[in-house]
Design an enzyme around this catalytic site. Structure first.
Site: not given
Ligand code: HDE
Length: 698
Positions: A81, A154
């Site tokens: 990420h 997510n």
């Protein structure tokens, strides 16, 4: 005086000496430039040297401090990420949820809680592109009155693995390969598919990752999920299970794969720019928070395990209860201080919310605190403004690198009796208001011996992958099959594609056949499943296309003009598009003035080559006969139209532009209109029926 050298005059004071002595004293109305020690700087352009052509002196503390600080500007990027974009905003509760949770942010209708939300891709480095095929992070930090709650989710409701112990392998496999350091930001390579094909529990997630969910149109148009089953706990200490869902107000929308690929060239920062510009323009993105709340009995009635993060509970079985909205209304002031230094941690939780025994969640509860220390360099990372709770923080933790607080008094331990002697004794624990972990009644199925095992139903790796497949439109199914073909075509290890197709045979025979045919390989034997899959009812809610929101709100319309474009048609188009909530963007062969039919000139928003049509949701080709003749010679103009048509977008055009459309291979259909209402309606859609005529799909 030595040779005269040009002196920079940025600060408006001029001067041509190589030794800078400001003509006047401090600049009125301007702040003084200082070192980090607060010492005023007299010259920010020349380092201190012994003579004009002499050596630079070690003594120059201004130079050394500036370069020293610069040398250390980068911190380790996130291991996953790393590429992210974020914004500030608030969460507003619709009603009191006191019956199910005592969490303060859910107690009162209209209660607003400040948030900081960071979206991210997973695999690529911090400088990678925004539009690879990848899962997107959707991390929300709620600064509640009772401390920070981080819902670190997510845009896909499940995950690749069931147990945290596999996470380093997943990440190693998907990131750039160890020896060659490529590919950046993509799963289409040997090591990922080698690992994934050996790990059947990834299959459900792979179906989502190969679907259009992994190529969102905008961060503002994707859903978010907490993924794991969490708990809510009310004042009476009763607990329910919960799954968290974020639903975008602008609808869920994705790009096409060809479009996503071309976006990587058109604009590396496509999603970051889109989010920033929308907020800067006052078009604040918004999501609703939906809860799936259920009890143990319901959980036990399901043919899958709610502690298994590779499983969903279809909405058709358990509808969402919408409990509030998230609005992002402020861009960060500084990318590094906020977006980069924000430290999310799923273990940050408030009274009224609690964890479950999901083995992936449990591992995450360790990982994030650990990673923040390594990334931000100190156990005091929570003191950074972006991480600091907006409620009092009081304890006896002390010292450490970069301690920014100055605790007062003698009490740095507890219990103490200092207060009894007239000195402040410091804060104390409180069994009533303090966070209390939900205590399961003894002797339930969740307790047991120390074993390295997984619960029985975790072994069903395929039923929900099949459920996802049967819930899609035929267009979406062909995108999924084609994505498998694309990715596996990039795999050089011969044993891997058949192994993967052998797994897909457990999902759906036709899917496996289509992927094998697309790859040009023989259909392999089915890999024996650990547990035989069962048929579950399709969930239409899982399809993007079945739930497309037909709106122009938040969308961008590209308008191609050239010399002689009809000024009236152009003006009314811009008015209509703006009125429908979209942003018009005028593209022309030259960025400077383009002469319109009324003799006036118009400045374009973007130059043709630098503004390809993949940047837009629909396009208008507003040309005069002369403009069209010119653009017939321009490959960029042809490509602009070919791509808009190929990406299934609405196209409106003047009659004079027709030769260009014809040359670009545009065939008449419902998406090709003349300017006016028909276009506004068409522009709110994509024309998926067009696709089979335009490209070979698996
Ligand atoms: Fe993460 N994850 N993760 N993850 N994750 C990180 O934390 C980790 C997982 C997610 O915008 C890291 O601060 C482990 C699931 C997001 O800053 C790290 C496991 C989900 C973000 C980490 C998982 C996520 C991260 C890297 C398996 C969806 C970005 C830097 C047990 C629910 C947050 C950092 C941001 C970031 C570990 C699995 C989401 C290394 C060990 C499942 C959105 O700590």
């Amino acid at each position: 005086m030595a040779d005269k050298i040009a002196f920079d005059t940025d600060r408006g004071e001029g001067g041509e000496t190589h030794q800078h002595v400001p003509a006047k004293g401090p600049h009125e109305g301007m702040d003084h430039l200082t070192t980090n020690q607060g010492i005023r700087v007299s010259d920010n352009q020349n380092s201190l040297r012994s003579g004009a052509r002499g050596p630079t002196l070690l003594e120059d503390f201004v130079l050394r401090e500036k370069i020293f600080h610069f040398d250390h500007e980068r911190i380790p990027e996130r291991i996953v990420h790393a590429r992210g974009s974020a914004a500030h905003g608030y969460f507003e509760s619709y009603e009191s949820l006191s019956e199910i949770t005592k969490a303060d942010l859910f107690q009162r209708k209209g209660e607003k809680t400040p948030v900081f939300v960071r979206f991210s891709t997973v695999a690529g480095g911090a400088g990678s592109v925004d539009t690879p095929r990848d899962v997107r992070g959707f991390a929300v930090k709620f600064y509640t009155k009772e401390g920070n709650w981080d819902l670190v989710g997510n845009n896909i409701p499940i995950f690749f693995i069931q147990d945290a112990i596999k996470f380093p392998d997943l990440v190693h496999a998907v990131k750039m390969e160890a020896d060659r350091a490529y590919p950046q930001a993509g799963s289409a390579h040997d090591t990922f598919w080698d690992w994934a094909s050996l790990m059947p529990e990834t299959t459900h997630m792979l179906m989502w990752a190969m679907s259009d969910r992994a190529i969102p149109r905008s961060l503002r148009m994707m859903q978010g999920f907490g993924i794991h089953t969490f708990r809510l706990v009310n004042e009476a200490g009763q607990s329910s299970f919960v799954k968290f869902h974020w639903r975008p107000k602008l609808g869920t929308q994705s790009t096409l794969w060809d479009e996503a690929l071309k976006l990587q060239a058109a604009d590396n920062d496509y999603h970051r720019r889109d989010l920033y510009e929308a907020i800067a323009a006052g078009n604040f993105p918004e999501w609703e928070l939906g809860l799936q709340v259920f009890d143990e009995k319901f959980a036990e009635s399901l043919p899958y395990d709610v502690l298994d993060p590779t499983k969903i509970i279809p909405e058709e079985i358990l509808p969402l209860k919408m409990v509030g909205r998230l609005v992002l209304d402020r861009n960060p002031d500084n990318f590094f201080a906020e977006t980069e230094q924000v430290a999310y941690c799923p273990a940050n939780i408030v009274p009224g919310v609690d964890f479950t025994n999901d083995p992936l969640l449990q591992g995450r509860l360790f990982s994030y605190l650990d990673t923040q220390k390594s990334r931000l360099g100190t156990a005091n990372f929570h003191q950074l403004p972006i991480n600091a709770p907006k409620c009092p923080v009081m304890n006896f933790q002390r010292d450490g690198q970069m301690q920014m607080n100055v605790p007062t008094g003698r009490a740095n331990y507890e219990p103490n009796s200092l207060s009894a002697h007239g000195e402040p004794g410091g804060p104390r624990e409180c069994p009533v208001t303090g966070f209390r972990t939900f205590e399961k009644p003894a002797g339930t199925a969740e307790q047991g011996d120390k074993l390295r095992v997984r619960a029985e139903l975790f072994a069903d790796h395929y039923s929900q992958a099949r459920l996802f497949w049967t819930s899609q439109t035929s267009s979406e199914q062909s995108h999924i099959a084609s994505a498998f073909v694309f990715e596996l075509s990039k795999v050089g290890l011969e044993q891997v594609p058949p192994r993967m197709v052998g797994n897909l045979l457990n999902v759906d025979q036709q899917l496996a056949e289509r992927v094998a045919a697309g790859l040009g390989i023989a259909l392999p034997n089915k890999n024996a499943p650990a547990r035989a899959p069962i048929d579950l009812d399709p969930s239409p809610a899982l399809s993007i296309q079945k739930n497309m929101k037909e709106t122009l709100e938040g969308r961008k319309i590209g308008i191609l003009i050239a010399e002689g474009t009809d000024a009236k048609v152009l003006a009314s188009l811009i008015k209509d598009v703006t009125g429908a909530g979209a942003t018009p963007f005028v593209v022309a062969p030259k960025i400077g003035k383009t002469g319109l039919s009324n003799g006036k000139g118009m400045k374009a928003d973007g130059q043709l080559l630098g503004s390809p049509s993949q940047l837009f949701d629909a396009v208008a080709v507003i040309l005069s006969a002369e403009g069209c003749r010119q653009l017939l010679q321009d490959g960029a103009a042809l490509q602009w139209i070919m791509d808009a048509f190929g990406h299934l977008k609405a196209i409106t055009h003047t009659a004079e532009a027709l030769p260009l459309l014809q040359k670009a291979g545009v065939e008449p259909d419902d998406g090709v209109t003349s300017p006016g209402n028909d276009f506004l309606k068409a522009a709110a859609k994509r024309f998926f029926d067009r696709e089979p005529k335009l490209r070979m799909l698996a």
